[in-house]
Scaffold this motif. Sequence first.
Motif, PDB file in Angstrom:
ATOM      1  N   LEU A   1      -6.542  -4.050 -14.869  1.00 12.18           N
ATOM      2  CA  LEU A   1      -5.782  -5.178 -14.349  1.00 12.18           C
ATOM      3  C   LEU A   1      -6.399  -5.595 -13.023  1.00 12.18           C
ATOM      4  O   LEU A   1      -6.635  -4.760 -12.146  1.00 12.18           O
ATOM      5  N   TYR A   2      -6.652  -6.906 -12.894  1.00  9.24           N
ATOM      6  CA  TYR A   2      -7.243  -7.447 -11.666  1.00  9.24           C
ATOM      7  C   TYR A   2      -6.179  -8.217 -10.916  1.00  9.24           C
ATOM      8  O   TYR A   2      -5.497  -9.067 -11.503  1.00  9.24           O
ATOM      9  N   ILE A   3      -6.061  -7.926  -9.622  1.00  8.57           N
ATOM     10  CA  ILE A   3      -5.038  -8.534  -8.771  1.00  8.57           C
ATOM     11  C   ILE A   3      -5.785  -9.325  -7.705  1.00  8.57           C
ATOM     12  O   ILE A   3      -6.561  -8.756  -6.930  1.00  8.57           O
ATOM     13  N   TYR A   4      -5.571 -10.636  -7.650  1.00  8.59           N
ATOM     14  CA  TYR A   4      -6.416 -11.503  -6.824  1.00  8.59           C
ATOM     15  C   TYR A   4      -5.585 -12.435  -5.944  1.00  8.59           C
ATOM     16  O   TYR A   4      -4.657 -13.100  -6.421  1.00  8.59           O
ATOM     17  N   CYS A   5      -5.951 -12.498  -4.671  1.00 11.11           N
ATOM     18  CA  CYS A   5      -5.294 -13.386  -3.705  1.00 11.11           C
ATOM     19  C   CYS A   5      -6.167 -14.618  -3.473  1.00 11.11           C
ATOM     20  O   CYS A   5      -7.281 -14.499  -2.952  1.00 11.11           O
ATOM     21  N   PRO A   6      -5.700 -15.813  -3.855  1.00  3.66           N
ATOM     22  CA  PRO A   6      -6.527 -17.017  -3.710  1.00  3.66           C
ATOM     23  C   PRO A   6      -6.470 -17.635  -2.316  1.00  3.66           C
ATOM     24  O   PRO A   6      -6.978 -18.735  -2.115  1.00  3.66           O
ATOM     25  N   HIS A   7      -5.849 -16.932  -1.368  1.00  3.26           N
ATOM     26  CA  HIS A   7      -5.697 -17.444  -0.005  1.00  3.26           C
ATOM     27  C   HIS A   7      -6.688 -16.756   0.931  1.00  3.26           C
ATOM     28  O   HIS A   7      -6.970 -15.575   0.772  1.00  3.26           O
ATOM     29  N   THR A   8      -7.191 -17.490   1.930  1.00  5.01           N
ATOM     30  CA  THR A   8      -8.229 -16.938   2.807  1.00  5.01           C
ATOM     31  C   THR A   8      -7.653 -16.262   4.049  1.00  5.01           C
ATOM     32  O   THR A   8      -8.408 -15.802   4.905  1.00  5.01           O
ATOM     33  N   THR A   9      -6.325 -16.210   4.151  1.00  2.12           N
ATOM     34  CA  THR A   9      -5.696 -15.487   5.266  1.00  2.12           C
ATOM     35  C   THR A   9      -4.713 -14.434   4.742  1.00  2.12           C
ATOM     36  O   THR A   9      -3.741 -14.096   5.403  1.00  2.12           O
ATOM     37  N   GLY A  10      -5.000 -13.934   3.545  1.00  2.00           N
ATOM     38  CA  GLY A  10      -4.214 -12.863   2.950  1.00  2.00           C
ATOM     39  C   GLY A  10      -5.137 -11.934   2.197  1.00  2.00           C
ATOM     40  O   GLY A  10      -6.355 -12.154   2.137  1.00  2.00           O
ATOM     41  N   GLY A  11      -4.577 -10.897   1.610  1.00  2.00           N
ATOM     42  CA  GLY A  11      -5.391  -9.959   0.841  1.00  2.00           C
ATOM     43  C   GLY A  11      -4.534  -9.092  -0.042  1.00  2.00           C
ATOM     44  O   GLY A  11      -3.301  -9.245  -0.088  1.00  2.00           O
ATOM     45  N   ILE A  12      -5.192  -8.175  -0.761  1.00  2.00           N
ATOM     46  CA  ILE A  12      -4.501  -7.226  -1.640  1.00  2.00           C
ATOM     47  C   ILE A  12      -4.947  -5.825  -1.241  1.00  2.00           C
ATOM     48  O   ILE A  12      -6.146  -5.568  -1.100  1.00  2.00           O
ATOM     49  N   THR A  13      -3.987  -4.922  -1.062  1.00  2.00           N
ATOM     50  CA  THR A  13      -4.364  -3.539  -0.777  1.00  2.00           C
ATOM     51  C   THR A  13      -3.411  -2.589  -1.497  1.00  2.00           C
ATOM     52  O   THR A  13      -2.256  -2.944  -1.781  1.00  2.00           O
ATOM     53  N   ILE A  14      -3.917  -1.414  -1.806  1.00  2.00           N
ATOM     54  CA  ILE A  14      -3.108  -0.378  -2.454  1.00  2.00           C
ATOM     55  C   ILE A  14      -2.955   0.749  -1.442  1.00  2.00           C
ATOM     56  O   ILE A  14      -3.952   1.234  -0.902  1.00  2.00           O
ATOM     57  N   ASN A  15      -1.693   1.128  -1.147  1.00  2.00           N
ATOM     58  CA  ASN A  15      -1.457   2.186  -0.166  1.00  2.00           C
ATOM     59  C   ASN A  15      -0.070   2.771  -0.382  1.00  2.00           C
ATOM     60  O   ASN A  15       0.574   2.452  -1.383  1.00  2.00           O
ATOM     61  N   GLU A  16       0.366   3.623   0.518  1.00  2.00           N
ATOM     62  CA  GLU A  16       1.657   4.280   0.333  1.00  2.00           C
ATOM     63  C   GLU A  16       2.826   3.306   0.365  1.00  2.00           C
ATOM     64  O   GLU A  16       2.971   2.511   1.286  1.00  2.00           O
ATOM     65  N   SER A  17       3.690   3.415  -0.661  1.00  2.00           N
ATOM     66  CA  SER A  17       4.857   2.532  -0.722  1.00  2.00           C
ATOM     67  C   SER A  17       6.163   3.294  -0.482  1.00  2.00           C
ATOM     68  O   SER A  17       7.211   2.672  -0.324  1.00  2.00           O
ATOM     69  N   ALA A  18       6.098   4.623  -0.427  1.00  2.00           N
ATOM     70  CA  ALA A  18       7.336   5.412  -0.251  1.00  2.00           C
ATOM     71  C   ALA A  18       7.922   5.206   1.150  1.00  2.00           C
ATOM     72  O   ALA A  18       9.106   4.941   1.292  1.00  2.00           O
ATOM     73  N   ASP A  19       7.108   5.327   2.163  1.00  2.00           N
ATOM     74  CA  ASP A  19       7.578   5.163   3.550  1.00  2.00           C
ATOM     75  C   ASP A  19       7.092   3.815   4.093  1.00  2.00           C
ATOM     76  O   ASP A  19       5.904   3.627   4.331  1.00  2.00           O
TER      77      ASP A  19
END
Lengths: 131, 131, 131
Positions: A35-53
């Motif tokens: 699965l590809y997750i893509y942000c079409p905006h030039t002042t945003g992004g996609i990141t994967i990190n801790e979601s529990a805290d």
Amino acid sequence: MEIISIKTTRREQLIDITAKVREVVKNNKWEDGILYIYCPHTTGGITINESADPSVAADIEDTLMKLIPRSRHYKHIEGNSDSHIKSSIIGCGSFCFVEKGDLVLGTWQGIFFAEFDGPRNRKVYLKFIRS
Amino acid sequence: MEIISIKTTRREQLIDITAKVREVVKNNKWEDGILYIYCPHTTGGITINESADPSVAADIEDTLMKLIPRSRHYKHIEGNSDSHIKSSIIGCGSFCFVEKGDLVLGTWQGIFFAEFDGPRNRKVYLKFIRS
Amino acid sequence: MEIISIKTTRREQLIDITAKVREVVKNNKWEDGILYIYCPHTTGGITINESADPSVAADIEDTLMKLIPRSRHYKHIEGNSDSHIKSSIIGCGSFCFVEKGDLVLGTWQGIFFAEFDGPRNRKVYLKFIRS
């Protein structure tokens, strides 16, 4: 291509979009692949990190603000050069494995939309390739 | 695999390669899938950011130079440790969605080769996977 | 999905996993496509950089430690906020082209697991999509 809509409420804000992404995977019955997750905006992004805290996301927002301040002498005159720079550092796209019809994430991992020039209405594009 | 050739003219330089990438997509009649853009060099990278105003690219080059100065006490003795570090921060590969035979980019997005140890002759590798 | 196991020995450590990744490609007879390398941990990442001179990896570890110190006033109270931030900057996934049954890497490129909160036992997930 599927599209997720997000509403950010702060200038810098990591928003957990895992549930929304998972829903798209389930609704499309995507079984096994990438699965590809893509942000079409030039002042945003996609990141994967801790979601529990949620303080992890807050620390990422805060540290990027300190490293790349809003007020440096930038050439781009729209007042959001820092947002563009953060976008290139975090990256506008990520991928995730899909197996047995669900996202393969580590125990603590969540998928985040990274807003660096909010508040705004944003889109995230999703596409799936079968194994 | 398709290969794009680039000639950089400065040590730090973001070069817009969107037109070259699009030409490869068109020539190969790639219709629907994912395009992978890969930099095989360890002192360069690929990033997607605003291409309308060239001062955005200049601000990215400049801010990375300030954050990761050329002259720190590095262990690597070739004088380009900062270039390697920037390469890992920006990343050596990006992907782009392709639909209806064209790149799916946001309104302001362009694809950039990020040079951190130029001027040099550089290659960018492209590969496509159908949906 | 294939899984590689790694044992890191320091808190910050880039470990060259190219040989292990290559072995998986060969054993599976993956011929032509894209290999995805994914870190399911929120305090680690994957990066591709120079593997010939180990001082490049040392400079990356060292510079990230200076940019994102361990001891700032973070909200996350586990003492590893810096590790999470570095993970988002480096990224938890990379891809590599595969052609003729082997990885397509630049002359100096190797694939690294980036540990930012070791020493730990870590996993790297691999998945392959045919062209």
